[in-house]
Design an enzyme around this catalytic site. Structure first.
Site, PDB file in Angstrom:
ATOM      1  CE1 TYR A   1       0.163   2.757  13.748  1.00 17.40           C
ATOM      2  CE2 TYR A   1      -1.766   3.760  12.736  1.00 17.40           C
ATOM      3  CZ  TYR A   1      -0.507   3.190  12.623  1.00 17.40           C
ATOM      4  OH  TYR A   1       0.077   3.058  11.391  1.00 17.40           O
TER       5      TYR A   1
ATOM      6  CD  GLU B   1      -4.326   7.518   9.915  1.00 15.09           C
ATOM      7  OE1 GLU B   1      -3.778   8.579  10.232  1.00 15.09           O
ATOM      8  OE2 GLU B   1      -3.894   6.411  10.279  1.00 15.09           O
TER       9      GLU B   1
ATOM     10  CD  GLU C   1      -1.317   3.884   8.160  1.00 15.18           C
ATOM     11  OE1 GLU C   1      -1.060   4.300   9.318  1.00 15.18           O
ATOM     12  OE2 GLU C   1      -1.489   4.631   7.193  1.00 15.18           O
TER      13      GLU C   1
ATOM     14  CG  ASN D   1      -4.830   3.217   8.866  1.00 15.65           C
ATOM     15  OD1 ASN D   1      -4.943   2.232   8.144  1.00 15.65           O
ATOM     16  ND2 ASN D   1      -4.374   4.376   8.431  1.00 15.65           N
TER      17      ASN D   1
ATOM     18  NE  ARG E   1      -3.218   2.571   2.708  1.00 18.04           N
ATOM     19  CZ  ARG E   1      -3.180   3.386   3.755  1.00 18.04           C
ATOM     20  NH1 ARG E   1      -2.563   3.025   4.877  1.00 18.04           N
ATOM     21  NH2 ARG E   1      -3.769   4.550   3.721  1.00 18.04           N
TER      22      ARG E   1
END
Ligand code: IFM
Length: 440
Positions: free
Chosen positions: A291, A164, A348, A289, A75
């Site tokens: 985190y 994002e 991600e 994504n 990606r």
């Protein structure tokens, strides 16, 4: 034992501005990030991404590295200021040619390309006309997207419109810690709507012109939000925080409406008839994504949401984020339940640690554990019905971590920025073995 079927994509991710460098070459013009980085005080250590990982020149080497690691999918993002340097109008063939060479090399190496159209590098010429606060930037994006989609959809089958949009909106326009460095909630609210509108228009261009087997989605960064206690007040605070962190960019995409928190912040002032239908054009997949998890407490002193996120505790990465793989599982299951069924790619996930080179090697056991735990969480979510089709490690290479400069290292591959030497970390070797064995 967890296993990943052969059609589950195991990949890596990067973004143009964080790795390419060559900011003045082959017709590229400045993006908002070039301007932001070169304004003193914005980036730690005064770093900038003028050279970054010099991937613009070392791309063949980097593709070879991925091939050696057995990476199945890559990606990457296309830099709008390389392709249409003024944001609108003249297309720069040299910019397109770079990504064509890269894509051809990936395909030849058996690596499936996934293209992100916008990973935050808005051409600065558009910022001078109001940037994302200006509705016409959505039209400019649709034109740019159309150029890229027409050029690549014959060979690339996975596209992401925006990466994002929460960060581009909130960090860029409310907190001002990212480009364009604005601190104004009203500006952020306007920008968020125009980003989403840009996405919807790009999906329209895609459906009109791309080959029918190609797929398009959007990538959101999603946070697992949990109340600090089971009190009604904390639960309500967590709900408001979820509106701010997650539903802001999920409800319009999947339900053609903004959450109440955004209505209260005045988003209606920017919405024109037909916008929400355009934004909610059906997606082929959602990029997630992940985190962080946020534990939230009621806080009447907080003017925005009446809520506060507790400081992370326990096992932290170098970014100060708590290692919490259960949050990834929860996010994947929540999205599937509340907004699905929808195919999902974890576009991600990864961790920064203070890596050191010892006799030419990087022993990053902490990152191996992080990745292994998060892949187990993905596997668990799949078992519970989430339709997750792939996982991309952030990142292939150590790279320019935005306002934090070069200090945080997220790569499976270490980059010595002085020499541009690449060293595969132990985590890179671990990932290669995982891809071969498909078992954890
Ligand atoms: O480096 C960033 C990336 O550009 C977007 N997602 C989060 C990563 C780590 O902060």
């Amino acid at each position: 034992m967890r296993s990943f079927p052969s059609d589950f994509l195991l990949g890596v991710a990067t973004a143009a501005y964080q790795i390419e460098g060559a900011v003045h070459e082959d017709g590229r013009k400045p993006s908002i990030w070039d301007v932001f980085c070169h304004t003193p005080g914005h980036i730690e250590n005064g770093d900038n991404a003028d050279t970054a990982c010099n991937h613009y020149h070392l791309w063949e080497h980097d593709v070879r590295l991925m091939e050696e690691l057995g990476i199945e999918a890559y990606r990457f993002s296309v830099a709008w200021p390389r392709v249409i340097p003024d944001g609108r109008g003249q297309v720069n063939q040299q910019g397109l040619d770079f990504y064509r060479r890269l894509t051809d090399a990936l395909l030849e190496a058996g690596i499936r390309p996934m293209i992100t159209l916008y990973h935050w590098d808005l051409p600065n010429a558009l910022q001078e006309a109001g940037g994302w606060q200006n509705r016409s930037t959505a039209d400019a994006f649709a034109e740019y997207a159309d150029v890229v989609l027409r050029t690549f959809s014959d060979v690339v089958d996975l596209f992401i419109t925006l990466n994002e949009p929460w960060c581009a909106t909130v960090l860029g326009h409310a907190f001002g810690t990212h480009a364009p460095g604005i601190q104004d909630l009203r500006a952020a609210v306007a920008a968020s709507h125009h980003l989403l509108l840009a996405h919807g228009k790009a999906v329209g261009a895609f459906r009109a012109n791309a080959r029918s087997s190609a797929k398009i989605g959007l990538t959101n960064v999603l946070t697992h939000v949990a109340p600090a206690s089971d009190s009604e007040r904390d639960e309500a605070a967590a709900h408001r925080m979820d509106g701010f962190l997650n539903r802001w960019f999920l409800d319009p995409l999947f339900r053609a409406r903004y959450p109440a928190e955004l209505e209260a912040a005045g988003i209606g002032a920017w919405v024109q008839p037909g916008d929400l239908e355009c934004i909610a054009s059906p997606l082929d997949f959602l990029g997630v994504n992940y985190y962080q998890t946020s534990i939230v407490q009621d806080n009447p002193n907080d003017a925005l949401l009446g809520a506060a996120v507790l400081p992370p505790s326990g096992n932290l990465t170098e970014m100060g984020w708590e290692v919490h793989p259960e949050g990834l599982q929860a996010v994947l299951q929540r999205v599937s339940k509340d907004y699905g069924p929808i195919p999902i790619y974890v576009t991600e996930n990864g961790a920064a640690y203070p890596d050191v080179v010892t006799q030419g090697q990087v022993h990053d056991q902490n990152r191996i554990e992080f990745l292994s735990q998060h892949l187990q969480a993905v596997s668990e979510a799949r078992k519970n019905g989430a339709d997750v089709r792939g996982y991309f490690v952030w990142s292939l290479l150590d790279n320019f971590e935005w306002a934090k400069g070069y200090t945080p290292r997220f790569g499976l591959v270490y980059v010595d920025y002085a020499t541009q030497q690449r060293i595969v970390k132990d985590s890179g070797i671990w990932y290669r073995n995982l891809i071969q064995q498909r078992e954890l």
